[in-house]
Design an enzyme around this catalytic site. Structure first.
Site, PDB file in Angstrom:
ATOM      1  N   SER A 134       0.815  -1.216   0.000  1.00 52.17           N
ATOM      2  CA  SER A 134       0.000   0.000   0.000  1.00 52.17           C
ATOM      3  C   SER A 134       0.847   1.264   0.000  1.00 52.17           C
ATOM      4  CB  SER A 134      -0.950  -0.004   1.200  1.00 52.17           C
ATOM      5  OG  SER A 134      -0.239   0.016   2.431  1.00 52.17           O
ATOM      6  N   ASP A 135       1.871   1.320   0.853  1.00 54.56           N
ATOM      7  CA  ASP A 135       2.658   2.554   0.913  1.00 54.56           C
ATOM      8  C   ASP A 135       3.630   2.671  -0.257  1.00 54.56           C
ATOM      9  OD1 ASP A 135       4.235   0.506   1.907  1.00 54.56           O
ATOM     10  OD2 ASP A 135       4.840   1.552   3.725  1.00 54.56           O
ATOM     11  N   CYS A 136       4.107   1.551  -0.783  1.00 55.82           N
ATOM     12  CA  CYS A 136       4.989   1.604  -1.954  1.00 55.82           C
ATOM     13  C   CYS A 136       4.229   2.132  -3.169  1.00 55.82           C
ATOM     14  CB  CYS A 136       5.556   0.221  -2.265  1.00 55.82           C
ATOM     15  SG  CYS A 136       6.559  -0.478  -0.950  1.00 55.82           S
ATOM     16  N   GLU A 142       3.663   6.005  -2.489  1.00 54.54           N
ATOM     17  CA  GLU A 142       4.822   6.883  -2.646  1.00 54.54           C
ATOM     18  C   GLU A 142       5.249   6.974  -4.109  1.00 54.54           C
ATOM     19  OE1 GLU A 142       5.416   8.713  -0.276  1.00 54.54           O
ATOM     20  OE2 GLU A 142       4.656   7.615   1.459  1.00 54.54           O
TER      21      GLU A 142
END
Length: 715
Positions: free
Chosen positions: A444-446, A449
């Site tokens: 999710s965060d990859c 970003e």
């Protein structure tokens, strides 16, 4: 006898094939001449760079520019940045044992530098090894790394081995090792399989509706359990060798022949027992070991389970072209393929090739990374840092950013997994992985970003190519919108599938919070800030869903705030990291120091931790103990940058403490623009520290640039 050999570091090269990193030792003089060492190679290896001094920075923005000038020289030809992703001390043993038991030749240069790395990382006081490179010595780390050194030819009477063995014996010997260590030693033939608590493949035959079915587990634990269960069920052990026979004498405090293996299944040293086995797990293990396996388990059912697990392993290999999720399940999958397909099979040969990507060489020797790298993650952050510093349109940095954008363009995952539902994989079309496209696991965060990095260059900066058309952006957003849990928070690889009560079946013992996905403030914040930025440029795309998602996510962030005003960070050290993400998230929702009590409390927490020198100091022990603990060496550049970014993002009104932190970061900068390595930056599973060495460039550049833009008159 006591001195180890050393390779010629001028002969090492790191090859980056579009994000696939492998190290090569060039014995041949002509080969070394025609493939010269790059500045990045020299930096990774700790060799002299001989770079000229840069003009002395007279402002924070000048300091950011100097840092970026240095870091830009480390950009690799495909456009990404590389680094070691080390720290965990249980990774090399898995790789080396897998090589040994699958008859994989170990290059001499590898063997030499693995030995050097482990010798360098032995605890200087007691001679052992811990769970990670900054942790206290443990049976887990000591038993496995001692074994690796012996497999690679180090004499048992070498002083390092004598000291390590003495410590191991004082800790009760290898019988006091946790489950994973006993498993690896059983594969090698040093332990009997009776000492290993059950890892039944039959669990994979449970219907999906069963609350404990493995598809509900966190992806890392289920992908490790998968090949472990197949090997455990086969009770496969490698051929006995002289070294194995010697290890049977060296790793235990009693004669090997006299050990009642089954009686020691649950033995574990206090040093290793971070997450003690629950009464439920002990009960399940007892029933499996004493009733199910000896009396009730039909061979036909075991065979059916093994066959299904084998197919799931093949799906994991196929969906990643044998790169696999990470450097624990990769070696295990290779062993399964070796047993099943033979040493010369395509599956084993391809695993051998892809396992090279887990290895890294630094000034201490050769280590194993936690994954096959952090390429997409670091590259996305760097782009955002340069943009936030106001340098994205600076002509000297534009070629660097174009290359970085081109890298992210190529690394976006363009399709879902084959048999996605069958192998329990989450949707990934439009996603980015942590490392590269081959690895193939969206996070999710990859995704968030990388998406932000693409949008700021393609939509907010001038003069950048429009590489990702709208539909590819929409694909990323569609995937992001699948990550929210009922709580409003977001997990990492996939939404939470199981109850936290599954932690009662945590067999690893050395880690916490590993059985299921959890809501993470930093993952939630990354997704929300990405969606806010996306909606700025595509306001009509899934408008209501995105607005609802954001509101529910903000509500979660507020609930996740601790009584002291902080947020716990699960993926880096620790409260400074989590609080940075949370405050950036609240700012994206329109909340600032002036209008939000949650923001004020977060800022007050951070400012309460500032040290006299202006910096912030936080240790990985904060993550273990879930309370703020300062690093024993004092202020850290990375955590100081986290704190500065956090308070700047929400318009904290008092510039003086922020300015003090900025001056501290500037004071640590070297004359060539770099910052030196300090304390370990990352964490996972509450207890294991891991390195993010590029953070010492990315976040100081971001903090200094952000401050310089906001307060250009301050120096």
């Amino acid at each position: 006898m006591n001195r180890l050999a050393k390779t010629d570091y001028s002969r090492w090269r790191m090859l980056d094939e579009d994000g696939k990193h492998t190290w090569h030792y060039l014995d041949d003089d002509e080969a070394a001449r025609t493939w010269p060492q790059t500045l990045a190679d020299k930096y990774y290896l700790g060799l002299p760079l001989d770079l000229p001094d840069l003009p002395t920075a007279t402002s924070p923005l000048d300091s950011a520019i100097n840092g970026l000038k240095f870091f830009s020289k480390l950009q690799l030809p495909p456009g990404n940045w590389g680094c070691e992703y080390g720290g965990p001390m249980f990774l090399l043993p898995g790789v080396v044992i897998a090589w040994v038991v699958t008859e994989t030749p170990i290059p001499q240069a590898y063997a030499i530098e693995i030995k050097n790395y482990l010798m360098a990382r032995a605890n200087p006081v007691d001679g052992g090894w811990g769970l990670h490179s900054e942790g206290d010595s443990s049976v887990f780390g000591t038993s496995l790394n001692y074994t690796v050194l012996r497999l690679l030819g180090v004499d048992s009477e070498h002083p390092v081995m004598v000291q390590a063995r003495g410590l191991l014996h004082r800790l009760g010997g290898a019988l006091n090792a946790p489950h994973w260590s006993k498993f690896w030693l059983a594969v090698l033939g040093v332990c009997d399989w009776e000492v290993v608590n059950p890892v039944p493949p039959e669990a994979w035959l449970l219907p999906d509706w069963v609350p404990v079915a493995p598809w509900r587990w966190w992806v890392h634990i289920r992908q490790v359990f998968l090949p472990m269960s197949w090997i455990w069920s086969k009770r496969w052990t490698a051929a006995e060798t002289d070294v194995v026979r010697a290890l049977r004498r060296e790793l235990f405090v009693q004669p090997w022949e006299s050990i009642e293996w089954a009686a020691h299944r649950n033995d574990i040293a206090p040093t290793d027992n971070y997450h003690p086995k629950s009464w439920l797990l002990n009960s399940v293990n007892w029933i499996l070991s004493n009733i199910w396996i000896p009396y009730l388990r039909p061979r036909s059912l075991a065979t059916r389970a093994e066959d299904w697990v084998s197919k799931l392993i093949d799906m994991e290999d196929a969906n990643s072209d044998y790169a696999d999720l990470a450097s624990v399940n990769g070696p295990l999958n290779m062993i399964v393929c070796y047993i099943r397909d033979g040493p010369d099979s395509y599956s084993v040969r391809r695993h051998r090739e892809r396992m090279e990507e887990f290895l890294w060489v630094n000034k201490e020797g050769m280590l194993a990374n936690g994954t096959n790298g952090v390429q997409c993650w670091d590259t996305a952050f760097l782009i955002q840092a340069v943009w936030s510093a106001g340098l994205a349109e600076d002509a000297q940095f534009k070629p660097m950013l174009v290359q970085a954008l081109e890298f992210l363009d190529r690394q976006q995952i363009r399709e879902n997994c084959q048999d996605q539902g069958v192998c329990y994989r989450h949707v990934r079309k439009g996603a980015w992985a942590f490392s590269n496209r081959d690895q193939g696991y969206g996070v999710s965060d990859c995704i968030s970003e990388a998406l932000k990095a693409v949008i700021v260059l393609q939509k907010e900066a001038d003069g950048y190519p429009q590489l990702l058309e709208d539909q590819r952006i929409f694909d990323a957003v569609d995937t992001l919108l699948t990550y929210q849990n009922p709580s409003g928070g977001c997990a990492s690889y996939e939404p939470t599938r199981g109850s936290e009560y599954l932690e009662m079946l945590n067999t690893a013992e050395v880690f916490g919070r590993i059985m299921v996905e959890y809501d993470y403030p930093e993952c939630t914040s990354a997704v929300l800030t990405a969606l806010v930025l996306f909606s700025k440029h595509w306001p009509d795309y899934r408008r209501e869903e995105i607005q609802t998602f954001i509101q529910r996510g903000v509500d979660f962030i507020k609930r996740a705030q601790r009584p002291d005003g902080s947020w716990y960070g699960s993926w880096a050290v620790c409260f400074t990291y989590g609080t940075m993400f949370a405050l950036e998230c609240l700012r994206s929702a329109g909340e600032t120091y002036e209008n939000s009590e949650h923001v004020r409390r977060g800022c007050e927490f951070l400012l309460s931790k500032q040290r006299e020198d202006g910096g912030w100091s936080e240790s990985f022990q904060s993550c273990e103990q879930m309370t703020y603990i300062e690093h024993p060496t004092g202020s850290q550049v990375v955590q100081t940058a986290f704190a500065i970014i956090a308070v700047l993002s929400v318009d904290y009104p008092d510039v003086e403490p922020i300015h003090r932190g900025v001056r501290m970061i500037m004071s640590r900068q070297q004359r060539n623009g770099e910052w030196l390595q300090e304390g370990i930056e990352g964490i996972f599973n509450k207890s294991c520290a891991i390195t993010y060495p590029n953070y010492k460039f990315i976040f100081p550049i971001l903090a200094l640039g952000k401050f310089g833009r906001k307060y250009p008159h301050l120096v």
